[in-house]
Motif scaffolding. Structure first.
Motif, PDB file in Angstrom:
ATOM      1  N   TYR A  17      -3.738  -5.261  17.755  1.00  0.00           N
ATOM      2  CA  TYR A  17      -4.058  -4.102  18.560  1.00  0.00           C
ATOM      3  C   TYR A  17      -4.994  -3.177  17.780  1.00  0.00           C
ATOM      4  N   ASP A  59      -5.321   6.665  21.118  1.00  0.00           N
ATOM      5  CA  ASP A  59      -5.871   5.584  21.936  1.00  0.00           C
ATOM      6  C   ASP A  59      -5.436   4.239  21.376  1.00  0.00           C
ATOM      7  N   GLY A 116      -4.543  -6.189  26.813  1.00  0.00           N
ATOM      8  CA  GLY A 116      -5.701  -5.342  27.065  1.00  0.00           C
ATOM      9  C   GLY A 116      -5.313  -3.873  27.032  1.00  0.00           C
ATOM     10  N   TRP A 117      -5.887  -3.074  27.945  1.00  0.00           N
ATOM     11  CA  TRP A 117      -5.643  -1.638  27.928  1.00  0.00           C
ATOM     12  C   TRP A 117      -6.178  -1.005  29.205  1.00  0.00           C
ATOM     13  N   HIS A 151     -10.865   3.955  14.716  1.00  0.00           N
ATOM     14  CA  HIS A 151     -10.043   2.841  15.198  1.00  0.00           C
ATOM     15  C   HIS A 151      -9.542   2.010  14.019  1.00  0.00           C
ATOM     16  N   GLN A 182      -6.237   6.094  26.047  1.00  0.00           N
ATOM     17  CA  GLN A 182      -6.263   4.663  26.316  1.00  0.00           C
ATOM     18  C   GLN A 182      -4.901   4.082  25.957  1.00  0.00           C
ATOM     19  N   ARG A 208      -5.428  -0.229  22.207  1.00  0.00           N
ATOM     20  CA  ARG A 208      -5.935  -1.350  22.982  1.00  0.00           C
ATOM     21  C   ARG A 208      -5.319  -2.643  22.456  1.00  0.00           C
ATOM     22  N   ALA A 215      -2.514   0.623  25.667  1.00  0.00           N
ATOM     23  CA  ALA A 215      -2.461  -0.835  25.560  1.00  0.00           C
ATOM     24  C   ALA A 215      -1.322  -1.405  26.397  1.00  0.00           C
ATOM     25  N   GLN A 273      -7.694   3.015  30.774  1.00  0.00           N
ATOM     26  CA  GLN A 273      -8.078   4.409  30.547  1.00  0.00           C
ATOM     27  C   GLN A 273      -7.250   5.288  31.464  1.00  0.00           C
ATOM     28  N   ASN A 317      -8.044  -3.678  31.670  1.00  0.00           N
ATOM     29  CA  ASN A 317      -9.126  -4.365  30.962  1.00  0.00           C
ATOM     30  C   ASN A 317      -8.494  -5.506  30.169  1.00  0.00           C
ATOM     31  N   HIS A 358     -15.229  -4.153  25.428  1.00  0.00           N
ATOM     32  CA  HIS A 358     -13.809  -3.811  25.523  1.00  0.00           C
ATOM     33  C   HIS A 358     -13.463  -3.239  26.886  1.00  0.00           C
ATOM     34  N   SER A 359     -14.437  -3.170  27.793  1.00  0.00           N
ATOM     35  CA  SER A 359     -14.197  -2.616  29.131  1.00  0.00           C
ATOM     36  C   SER A 359     -14.712  -3.572  30.200  1.00  0.00           C
TER      37      SER A 359
END
Length: 476
Positions: free
Chosen positions: A285, A267, A212-213, A323, A228, A269, A230, A215, A195, A170-171
């Motif tokens: 997401y 957070d 994506g997202w 999550h 984080q 993403r 999105a 930080q 990302n 995810h990064s």
């Protein structure tokens, strides 16, 4: 081989679509698919216009169907990345074609041509039978992670550097995006953003969408915390940015400040996106809390948007930082939010539990199909017999077009992940196939399998609904 038992009650969506009791014939097959390679998995699936299924799978040294695989474009026999053609019910292997070291994604255009994300082998466009390569492209120093195609054959790929070896990371960084026309001519290429985790395209509005997202660190009222954030980004076929949704600022003086209306520090993403068969954009997401940015317009952090809502599995109350899944329908040309829904698992105590998305699509009526991985506590409308009491794993969820109702929810095994969900109306039936990977050798539900055992620590799997009998989504 386990015996399917029980009936499943579903709901009526409209006068034209009937959701009735589901019998054994509605699930035609559930099976392992893989060899002795621990990286084996079903990574993608499409359904051809005649109903045949094509899986993009990493199968190691397996020989699905017992026949010898064909080799395409100089592939070696030990290469694990393959396409598997199946009958519409998924029960019989028609053809196996090895073509890459690994395959990660597949899509289809309006003429049944196949587009393959073939990792270090690049992008391959094949005919429907995978009998010949229509054209191909490799990207120096880059591997192809994701691919999407439109009806007219425009296609887009997301690539990341060859040193970024985990396709489930995810990064991965911003990556690079390449858009081609049907003949393989490069139309545009541009850098991703933050990302970048997925990409799709909308031919009518000539828009490439990627998600994506990033930080960041933001003031949340008492002090600065990491967060984080999105995003959803639309780029024209000319390479010019058309819109950027979410991706809020952490500057307290900015009108786009993340926490301007209230605490938005969950957070988030952007994980997966696709154009549904209804022509709209669907995005899955992740959110690590109920105080998420999706409560607001992608373009106005102070404008609330309506949520579909529902029972306790569709509300993030009594959840913490695990999550969870948020999915939404957008206008692909503008990024406008149209409808969204929360989805969480629930512990016996009532607290929320993790549900992570890995695939999303929609049919011609706007019903939404999602898959992913989950900890214990899915709201299973069907728990396959013999799979144990653990109500988590590789899940399939079908939601009504207004996103208010769960039409179907199941999982095949506990220690498992769904990587792909595909659906298509064939005749008067809605076929559904989903697949992924599993570590379950004892509690996996098998039904008329083409492979009955795991040959390594992990195996691919797939399951098919709707090709016979009265399916969960039969029409009349």
């Amino acid at each position: 081989m386990m015996v399917f038992a029980g009936l499943l009650a579903l709901f009526c969506l409209s006068a034209q679509t009937v959701y009735g009791a589901v019998s054994e014939s509605d699930l035609t097959i559930s099976t392992y698919l893989g060899g002795s390679d621990s990286a084996d998995a079903v990574r993608g699936a499409v359904i051809l216009s005649d109903g045949r299924i094509v899986l993009a799978a990493n199968i190691g040294d397996a020989e699905p169907g017992g026949g010898r695989a064909g080799l395409l474009d100089g592939a070696a026999r030990h290469w694990g990345g393959a396409l598997i053609h199946l009958t519409p019910d998924g029960m019989h292997v028609l053809k196996v074609t090895r073509l890459a070291h690994r395959v990660l994604d597949i899509d289809i255009d309006g003429s049944d041509n196949l587009y393959i994300a073939a990792w270090d082998r690049g992008l391959l466009k094949l005919d429907a039978e995978a009998g010949r390569v229509l054209w191909k492209r490799q990207f120096s120093g880059r591997n192809v992670w994701r691919v999407a195609a439109g009806d007219k054959g425009f296609n887009v790929v997301l690539t990341h550097g060859s040193r970024q070896g985990n396709p489930d990371s995810h990064s991965p960084g911003s990556g690079q995006i390449y858009l081609h026309d049907a003949a393989g001519k490069l139309v545009a290429d541009f850098g991703g953003f933050r990302n970048t985790l997925d990409v799709t395209l909308h031919e009518p509005s000539e828009t490439v969408i990627h998600i994506g997202w990033r930080q960041a660190n933001s003031w949340e009222g008492t002090r600065v915390f990491p967060v984080q954030i999105a995003y959803i980004r639309g780029v024209g076929f000319n390479g010019e940015v058309k819109y950027l949704g979410y991706d809020w600022s952490t500057d307290r003086d900015s009108p786009r400040f993340l926490n301007r209306p209230e605490n938005n520090m969950a957070d988030t993403r952007g994980i997966r996106c696709s154009i549904g068969q209804d022509g709209l954009l669907y995005v899955a997401y992740e959110s690590a809390g109920g105080n998420h940015i999706f409560r607001y317009s992608p373009f106005d952090v102070s404008q609330r948007v309506p949520q579909a809502g529902g029972d306790r599995y569709h509300s993030f109350h009594n959840t913490r930082s695990e999550h969870k899944t948020y999915f939404a329908r957008h206008n692909p040309a503008t990024g406008e939010y149209l409808r969204g829904q929360e989805f969480t698992a629930r512990l016996s105590s009532g607290a929320g539990n993790a549900v992570r998305p890995h695939s999303i699509t929609a049919d011609h009526e706007g019903r939404v199909y999602l898959g992913g991985s989950s900890a214990w506590g899915l709201p299973l409308s069907w728990m396959p017999p013999g799979t144990g009491e653990y109500a988590g794993g590789a899940w399939l969820l079908i939601m009504s077009s207004d996103m208010n109702s769960r039409l179907f929810s199941t999982r095949i095994a506990a220690k498992s992940t769904t990587h792909t969900v595909a659906t298509r109306r064939v005749g008067n039936r809605q076929h559904v196939v989903f697949g992924g990977e599993t570590q379950e050798a004892d509690n996996f539900f098998l039904k008329d399998p083409i492979q009955e055992e795991i040959k390594a620590s992990k195996s691919g799997f797939y399951a098919v609904f709707g090709a016979r009998g009265r399916a969960p989504l039969a029409t009349r």
